[in-house]
Scaffold this motif. Structure first.
Motif, PDB file in Angstrom:
ATOM      1  N   GLY A  80     -61.754 -32.564  15.691  1.00  0.00           N
ATOM      2  CA  GLY A  80     -62.087 -32.601  17.107  1.00  0.00           C
ATOM      3  C   GLY A  80     -61.291 -33.653  17.850  1.00  0.00           C
ATOM      4  N   LEU A  81     -61.094 -34.814  17.224  1.00  0.00           N
ATOM      5  CA  LEU A  81     -60.280 -35.862  17.846  1.00  0.00           C
ATOM      6  C   LEU A  81     -58.819 -35.444  17.928  1.00  0.00           C
ATOM      7  N   TYR A  82     -58.319 -34.766  16.891  1.00  0.00           N
ATOM      8  CA  TYR A  82     -56.934 -34.289  16.933  1.00  0.00           C
ATOM      9  C   TYR A  82     -56.740 -33.269  18.059  1.00  0.00           C
ATOM     10  N   VAL A  83     -57.756 -32.457  18.305  1.00  0.00           N
ATOM     11  CA  VAL A  83     -57.682 -31.490  19.407  1.00  0.00           C
ATOM     12  C   VAL A  83     -57.539 -32.218  20.734  1.00  0.00           C
ATOM     13  N   ALA A  84     -58.390 -33.216  20.960  1.00  0.00           N
ATOM     14  CA  ALA A  84     -58.363 -33.944  22.228  1.00  0.00           C
ATOM     15  C   ALA A  84     -57.026 -34.648  22.435  1.00  0.00           C
ATOM     16  N   ILE A  85     -56.497 -35.251  21.367  1.00  0.00           N
ATOM     17  CA  ILE A  85     -55.204 -35.943  21.460  1.00  0.00           C
ATOM     18  C   ILE A  85     -54.085 -34.951  21.745  1.00  0.00           C
ATOM     19  N   SER A  86     -54.067 -33.856  21.002  1.00  0.00           N
ATOM     20  CA  SER A  86     -52.962 -32.898  21.103  1.00  0.00           C
ATOM     21  C   SER A  86     -53.019 -32.072  22.375  1.00  0.00           C
ATOM     22  N   LEU A  87     -54.217 -31.899  22.940  1.00  0.00           N
ATOM     23  CA  LEU A  87     -54.336 -31.122  24.176  1.00  0.00           C
ATOM     24  C   LEU A  87     -53.594 -31.806  25.313  1.00  0.00           C
ATOM     25  N   GLY A  88     -53.831 -33.109  25.473  1.00  0.00           N
ATOM     26  CA  GLY A  88     -53.108 -33.848  26.502  1.00  0.00           C
ATOM     27  C   GLY A  88     -51.623 -33.875  26.241  1.00  0.00           C
ATOM     28  N   PHE A  89     -51.247 -34.035  24.978  1.00  0.00           N
ATOM     29  CA  PHE A  89     -49.843 -34.047  24.577  1.00  0.00           C
ATOM     30  C   PHE A  89     -49.163 -32.728  24.938  1.00  0.00           C
ATOM     31  N   SER A  90     -49.858 -31.616  24.689  1.00  0.00           N
ATOM     32  CA  SER A  90     -49.303 -30.297  24.964  1.00  0.00           C
ATOM     33  C   SER A  90     -49.119 -30.060  26.460  1.00  0.00           C
ATOM     34  N   VAL A  91     -50.140 -30.417  27.264  1.00  0.00           N
ATOM     35  CA  VAL A  91     -50.048 -30.202  28.703  1.00  0.00           C
ATOM     36  C   VAL A  91     -48.991 -31.108  29.316  1.00  0.00           C
ATOM     37  N   ALA A  92     -48.918 -32.361  28.852  1.00  0.00           N
ATOM     38  CA  ALA A  92     -47.890 -33.276  29.356  1.00  0.00           C
ATOM     39  C   ALA A  92     -46.499 -32.742  29.053  1.00  0.00           C
ATOM     40  N   PHE A  93     -46.331 -32.142  27.877  1.00  0.00           N
ATOM     41  CA  PHE A  93     -45.042 -31.536  27.551  1.00  0.00           C
ATOM     42  C   PHE A  93     -44.721 -30.383  28.505  1.00  0.00           C
ATOM     43  N   GLY A  94     -45.736 -29.550  28.785  1.00  0.00           N
ATOM     44  CA  GLY A  94     -45.506 -28.417  29.664  1.00  0.00           C
ATOM     45  C   GLY A  94     -45.114 -28.826  31.071  1.00  0.00           C
ATOM     46  N   VAL A  95     -45.658 -29.946  31.554  1.00  0.00           N
ATOM     47  CA  VAL A  95     -45.384 -30.386  32.919  1.00  0.00           C
ATOM     48  C   VAL A  95     -44.098 -31.196  33.004  1.00  0.00           C
ATOM     49  N   LEU A  96     -43.903 -32.120  32.067  1.00  0.00           N
ATOM     50  CA  LEU A  96     -42.755 -33.026  32.128  1.00  0.00           C
ATOM     51  C   LEU A  96     -41.536 -32.529  31.348  1.00  0.00           C
ATOM     52  N   ASP A  97     -41.733 -31.521  30.482  1.00  0.00           N
ATOM     53  CA  ASP A  97     -40.650 -31.020  29.623  1.00  0.00           C
ATOM     54  C   ASP A  97     -40.083 -32.124  28.738  1.00  0.00           C
ATOM     55  N   VAL A  98     -40.949 -33.021  28.282  1.00  0.00           N
ATOM     56  CA  VAL A  98     -40.539 -34.107  27.394  1.00  0.00           C
ATOM     57  C   VAL A  98     -41.522 -34.182  26.238  1.00  0.00           C
ATOM     58  N   VAL A  99     -40.986 -34.201  25.009  1.00  0.00           N
ATOM     59  CA  VAL A  99     -41.813 -34.451  23.834  1.00  0.00           C
ATOM     60  C   VAL A  99     -42.022 -35.961  23.750  1.00  0.00           C
ATOM     61  N   ASP A 100     -43.226 -36.409  24.039  1.00  0.00           N
ATOM     62  CA  ASP A 100     -43.509 -37.836  24.102  1.00  0.00           C
ATOM     63  C   ASP A 100     -43.610 -38.415  22.686  1.00  0.00           C
ATOM     64  N   LEU A 101     -42.565 -39.086  22.251  1.00  0.00           N
ATOM     65  CA  LEU A 101     -42.553 -39.677  20.917  1.00  0.00           C
ATOM     66  C   LEU A 101     -43.446 -40.913  20.825  1.00  0.00           C
ATOM     67  N   ALA A 102     -44.045 -41.313  21.929  1.00  0.00           N
ATOM     68  CA  ALA A 102     -44.953 -42.462  21.927  1.00  0.00           C
ATOM     69  C   ALA A 102     -46.414 -42.042  21.790  1.00  0.00           C
TER      70      ALA A 102
END
Length: 291
Positions: free
Chosen positions: A15-37
């Motif tokens: 469940g925690l991995y879902v919450a972390i990855s959900l924001g990561f996925s949407v941020a990628f879709g909007v910014l077109d950057v894979v956030d290595l941080a």
């Protein structure tokens, strides 16, 4: 019974991995950057809770909203830099975006090592050494509380995306920045908003994760790899795929740790990623967008 308990424990972590990855996925879709941080945002959230427990006489997890606000503010400050680099027409924007976020991760890691060293730290809460009996299973209270927190955050983020005007703007930008701009959406402002929400959300999850696992600054890349695994296996931009693969990652990690060794977690995770992508090259979610 041990197998069932391991699967349930894995779902709670998932469940925690879902919450972390959900924001990561949407941020990628909007910014077109894979956030290595992304992994370092998790670790910094945990260390923020460590600072609270060292300096204040209060349960660190009671201040989760404050962690969100603080790291959302940090994300809002950094987001324009990412936007500017990513939209630079005179260099390789995708590569420059990766380099910039890798630089963020390196600075964060170095700062934590300078301030805290290599000694593992754990967030101490009132739930420590407490177990809850749920349907005959004795489960650590920290994991149950972590899953419930992640579920609330995931539902709140999904509500924001699908039932608010700002969420509609985020989904429009993720689909097509040019068309969204023509429709009057401020792409830069929307990018800043979603990156701020993503960093705040990820840091909150990191604070909860720190109550379950001991943290060191060296763990940042590990959580970055986990987030990358979830998003790629889900299909880039697929929210519902993230829900499935995040839980799957938690179960895989729990089963490997229980029946084999935690040292082989990354091996099994990426072997699973390789096999699934051979069968489903577009990921489980078939690359559906955040819209």
């Amino acid at each position: 019974m041990e197998l069932f308990a391991s699967i349930v424990g894995g779902l709670l972590i998932g469940g925690l991995y879902v919450a972390i990855s959900l924001g990561f996925s949407v941020a990628f879709g909007v910014l077109d950057v894979v956030d290595l941080a992304v992994g370092m945002w998790v670790v910094m959230g945990a260390y923020a809770a460590v600072v609270v427990q060292d300096w204040l006489d209060v349960d660190p997890l009671l201040l989760l909203p404050l962690y969100f606000l603080f790291f959302a503010l940090v994300g809002a400050v950094l987001a324009p830099l990412i936007y500017r680099v990513r939209n630079n027409r005179y260099a390789m924007p995708a590569l420059m975006g990766l380099a910039l976020t890798f630089g963020f991760a390196t600075i964060f890691r170095g700062s934590l090592l300078t301030g805290f060293g290599y000694t593992p730290r754990t967030v101490r809460t009132g739930l420590a050494n407490t177990s809850w009996n749920i349907f005959g299973l004795v489960l650590p209270a920290e994991r149950v509380a972590g899953f419930l927190t992640a579920a609330v955050l995931t539902l709140a983020f999904a509500w924001f995306l699908y039932f608010t005007r700002s969420g509609l703007a985020v989904r429009a930008v993720a689909q097509s920045k040019e068309n969204a701009g023509l429709m009057g959406v401020d792409v830069k402002r929307t990018s800043t908003l979603i990156y701020a929400l993503y960093t705040g959300l990820t840091a909150m999850c990191g604070a909860v994760m720190g109550a379950i696992y001991a943290m060191t600054p060296e763990l940042g890349p590990r959580y970055t790899l986990f987030a990358f695994f979830v998003v790629v296996l889900a299909g880039l931009g697929s929210i519902w795929g993230v829900l499935v693969t995040g839980l799957l990652l938690g179960v895989l990690q729990s089963l490997v740790s229980t029946f084999w060794s935690a040292d082989y977690t990354l091996l099994v995770v990426f072997l699973s990623l390789f096999v699934v992508l051979l069968l489903l090259p577009n990921g489980i979610g078939n690359r559906r967008s955040v819209a």
